[in-house]
Design a protein around this motif. Structure first.
Motif, mmCIF file in Angstrom:
data_model
loop_
_atom_site.group_PDB
_atom_site.id
_atom_site.type_symbol
_atom_site.label_atom_id
_atom_site.label_comp_id
_atom_site.label_asym_id
_atom_site.label_seq_id
_atom_site.Cartn_x
_atom_site.Cartn_y
_atom_site.Cartn_z
ATOM 1 N N PHE A 72 -59.359 -30.704 91.365
ATOM 2 C CA PHE A 72 -58.175 -31.557 91.992
ATOM 3 C C PHE A 72 -56.939 -30.813 92.081
ATOM 4 O O PHE A 72 -56.196 -30.720 92.911
ATOM 5 C CB PHE A 72 -57.901 -32.735 91.164
ATOM 6 N N SER A 73 -56.443 -29.966 90.936
ATOM 7 C CA SER A 73 -55.477 -29.058 90.983
ATOM 8 C C SER A 73 -55.486 -27.824 91.923
ATOM 9 O O SER A 73 -54.562 -27.657 92.499
ATOM 10 C CB SER A 73 -54.851 -28.844 89.431
ATOM 11 N N LEU A 74 -56.519 -27.347 91.762
ATOM 12 C CA LEU A 74 -56.964 -26.269 92.654
ATOM 13 C C LEU A 74 -56.596 -26.658 94.346
ATOM 14 O O LEU A 74 -55.816 -26.030 95.085
ATOM 15 C CB LEU A 74 -58.171 -25.649 92.645
ATOM 16 N N VAL A 75 -57.321 -27.649 94.583
ATOM 17 C CA VAL A 75 -57.113 -28.237 96.026
ATOM 18 C C VAL A 75 -55.827 -28.556 96.469
ATOM 19 O O VAL A 75 -55.437 -28.321 97.596
ATOM 20 C CB VAL A 75 -58.362 -29.498 96.211
ATOM 21 N N ARG A 76 -55.209 -29.428 95.400
ATOM 22 C CA ARG A 76 -53.804 -29.626 95.795
ATOM 23 C C ARG A 76 -52.955 -28.275 96.112
ATOM 24 O O ARG A 76 -52.139 -28.433 97.008
ATOM 25 C CB ARG A 76 -53.101 -30.513 94.671
ATOM 26 N N ALA A 77 -53.048 -27.271 95.218
ATOM 27 C CA ALA A 77 -52.344 -25.973 95.373
ATOM 28 C C ALA A 77 -52.727 -25.536 96.777
ATOM 29 O O ALA A 77 -51.897 -25.056 97.572
ATOM 30 C CB ALA A 77 -52.462 -24.962 94.265
ATOM 31 N N ALA A 78 -53.616 -25.614 97.186
ATOM 32 C CA ALA A 78 -54.431 -24.840 98.402
ATOM 33 C C ALA A 78 -53.925 -25.821 99.631
ATOM 34 O O ALA A 78 -53.713 -25.041 100.539
ATOM 35 C CB ALA A 78 -55.837 -24.593 98.406
ATOM 36 N N GLU A 79 -53.657 -26.865 99.410
ATOM 37 C CA GLU A 79 -53.167 -27.726 100.477
ATOM 38 C C GLU A 79 -51.532 -27.341 100.773
ATOM 39 O O GLU A 79 -51.054 -27.915 101.863
ATOM 40 C CB GLU A 79 -53.387 -29.229 100.203
ATOM 41 N N GLU A 80 -51.086 -26.753 99.857
ATOM 42 C CA GLU A 80 -49.591 -26.579 99.797
ATOM 43 C C GLU A 80 -49.241 -25.334 100.708
ATOM 44 O O GLU A 80 -49.348 -24.215 99.753
ATOM 45 C CB GLU A 80 -48.838 -26.861 98.632
ATOM 46 N N ALA A 81 -48.687 -25.124 101.793
ATOM 47 C CA ALA A 81 -48.423 -23.703 102.217
ATOM 48 C C ALA A 81 -47.551 -22.962 101.582
ATOM 49 O O ALA A 81 -47.238 -21.582 101.684
ATOM 50 C CB ALA A 81 -48.228 -23.809 103.687
ATOM 51 N N ARG A 82 -46.682 -23.558 100.885
ATOM 52 C CA ARG A 82 -45.454 -22.952 100.095
ATOM 53 C C ARG A 82 -45.915 -21.837 99.046
ATOM 54 O O ARG A 82 -45.288 -20.946 98.601
ATOM 55 C CB ARG A 82 -44.345 -23.783 99.633
ATOM 56 N N TRP A 83 -47.187 -22.253 98.513
ATOM 57 C CA TRP A 83 -47.704 -21.525 97.221
ATOM 58 C C TRP A 83 -48.211 -20.091 97.748
ATOM 59 O O TRP A 83 -48.697 -19.810 98.806
ATOM 60 C CB TRP A 83 -48.923 -22.180 96.688
ATOM 61 N N GLY A 84 -47.869 -18.924 97.147
ATOM 62 C CA GLY A 84 -48.146 -17.862 97.181
ATOM 63 C C GLY A 84 -49.759 -17.518 96.761
ATOM 64 O O GLY A 84 -50.469 -18.459 96.917
ATOM 65 N N ARG A 85 -49.957 -16.485 96.138
ATOM 66 C CA ARG A 85 -51.376 -16.311 95.315
ATOM 67 C C ARG A 85 -51.506 -17.721 94.381
ATOM 68 O O ARG A 85 -50.564 -17.839 93.571
ATOM 69 C CB ARG A 85 -51.272 -15.152 94.527
ATOM 70 N N ILE A 86 -52.731 -18.061 94.104
ATOM 71 C CA ILE A 86 -53.211 -19.108 93.379
ATOM 72 C C ILE A 86 -54.329 -18.453 92.429
ATOM 73 O O ILE A 86 -55.446 -18.278 93.191
ATOM 74 C CB ILE A 86 -53.687 -20.361 94.284
ATOM 75 N N THR A 87 -54.006 -18.366 91.258
ATOM 76 C CA THR A 87 -54.997 -17.885 90.296
ATOM 77 C C THR A 87 -55.520 -18.927 89.389
ATOM 78 O O THR A 87 -54.623 -19.875 88.913
ATOM 79 C CB THR A 87 -54.593 -16.788 89.317
ATOM 80 N N VAL A 88 -56.789 -19.250 89.102
ATOM 81 C CA VAL A 88 -57.287 -20.062 88.501
ATOM 82 C C VAL A 88 -58.240 -19.489 87.294
ATOM 83 O O VAL A 88 -59.080 -18.845 87.820
ATOM 84 C CB VAL A 88 -58.244 -21.367 89.146
ATOM 85 N N VAL A 89 -57.788 -19.935 86.165
ATOM 86 C CA VAL A 89 -58.440 -19.313 84.939
ATOM 87 C C VAL A 89 -59.294 -20.317 84.322
ATOM 88 O O VAL A 89 -59.018 -21.466 83.988
ATOM 89 C CB VAL A 89 -57.396 -18.645 83.856
ATOM 90 N N GLU A 90 -60.724 -20.228 84.304
ATOM 91 C CA GLU A 90 -61.675 -20.963 83.825
ATOM 92 C C GLU A 90 -62.721 -20.006 82.914
ATOM 93 O O GLU A 90 -63.313 -19.349 83.320
ATOM 94 C CB GLU A 90 -62.616 -21.625 84.938
ATOM 95 N N ARG A 91 -62.846 -20.958 81.671
ATOM 96 C CA ARG A 91 -63.642 -20.296 80.554
ATOM 97 C C ARG A 91 -65.147 -20.220 80.680
ATOM 98 O O ARG A 91 -65.920 -19.641 80.179
ATOM 99 C CB ARG A 91 -63.088 -20.374 79.141
ATOM 100 N N GLU A 92 -65.433 -21.579 81.525
ATOM 101 C CA GLU A 92 -66.964 -21.992 81.383
ATOM 102 C C GLU A 92 -67.615 -21.370 82.668
ATOM 103 O O GLU A 92 -67.057 -21.949 83.929
ATOM 104 C CB GLU A 92 -67.331 -23.202 81.270
ATOM 105 N N PRO A 93 -68.720 -20.486 82.651
ATOM 106 C CA PRO A 93 -69.245 -20.094 83.765
ATOM 107 C C PRO A 93 -70.047 -21.374 84.663
ATOM 108 O O PRO A 93 -70.112 -21.246 85.728
ATOM 109 C CB PRO A 93 -70.379 -19.226 83.050
ATOM 110 N N ALA A 94 -70.536 -22.182 83.732
ATOM 111 C CA ALA A 94 -71.091 -23.328 84.401
ATOM 112 C C ALA A 94 -70.139 -23.941 85.336
ATOM 113 O O ALA A 94 -70.633 -24.285 86.443
ATOM 114 C CB ALA A 94 -71.812 -24.257 83.423
#
Length: 221
Positions: A72-94
């Motif tokens: 949900f947080s990723l999707v919301r960030a991607a919906e907002e054109a004002r953000w530049g690069r969006i980096t998501v850090v996730e530790r679980e490969p699954a």
């Protein structure tokens, strides 16, 4: 219904569906409920509140989202054109796999295709302490709150040294936003002691139970 069960680097992680398809998807780690797809408004607000707290007129601010979760947080960030690069850090490969080619792709496929988005598969606590990158905003949602961590190691993120590391990852005027299932006056104090200004706690009403909260701290510009 259990859709997948993995033994990951930090223990067991499970993806379940509640109710008939499409139903509600939920992620469980080591028997601890993390999040599900039933609501998502507080996860979205985590990103919106951070953006709103940034200095007006800041061009293409870069954001780090700690924890991919159900997306949900990723999707919301991607919906907002004002953000530049969006980096998501996730530790679980699954979890990453469930988004790239599994049931959670129905939520995040468009966001993952956004050229601003990159996924870093790493432990967030270690990444914060070791990366040399700096961001306008850190939006962290890897636990049920500073006092209710999924694994013991995560607790160091909310310690004085962990909050100092967060400060070092932020640009002047940057924002630290932390999701929690409940407010914490102790964590507000910790943010102030770590040198954050404008410390606030915003409650977000949700469909289930008590409100979720977003803790915010801002660095002086």
């Amino acid at each position: 219904m259990t859709l997948d069960r993995r033994e990951g680097p930090y223990g067991e992680v499970v993806l379940r569906r509640r109710g008939a398809s499409p139903g509600v998807l939920e992620i469980i780690e080591n028997g601890c409920f993390l999040m599900d797809t039933s609501d998502g408004r507080s996860e979205r607000r985590l990103v919106d509140a951070a953006l709103a707290a940034l200095p007006a007129g800041l061009a293409a601010p870069e954001v780090l989202i700690g924890g991919l979760g159900v997306g949900f947080s990723l999707v919301r960030a991607a919906e907002e054109a004002r953000w530049g690069r969006i980096t998501v850090v996730e530790r679980e490969p699954a979890v990453v796999e469930w988004h790239r080619a599994g049931p959670l792709a129905e939520i995040s496929a468009a966001a993952l295709a956004d050229p601003r988005v990159r996924i870093v598969q790493a432990d967030l606590v270690r990444h914060i302490r070791t990366t040399g990158e700096r961001y306008a905003a850190l939006c962290l949602d890897i636990d049920n709150g500073p006092g209710w961590t999924v694994t013991d190691d995560n607790g160091s993120l909310y310690s004085p040294s962990g909050l100092r590391a967060c400060r070092e990852r932020l640009l002047p005027g940057g924002v630290l936003a932390v999701w929690s299932a409940q407010p914490s006056a102790e964590f507000e104090k910790a943010l102030r002691n770590a040198g954050f200004d404008g410390v606030t706690t915003e409650e977000i009403s949700v469909a289930r139970g008590v409100p979720d909260v977003v803790h915010l701290g801002v660095l002086a510009a």
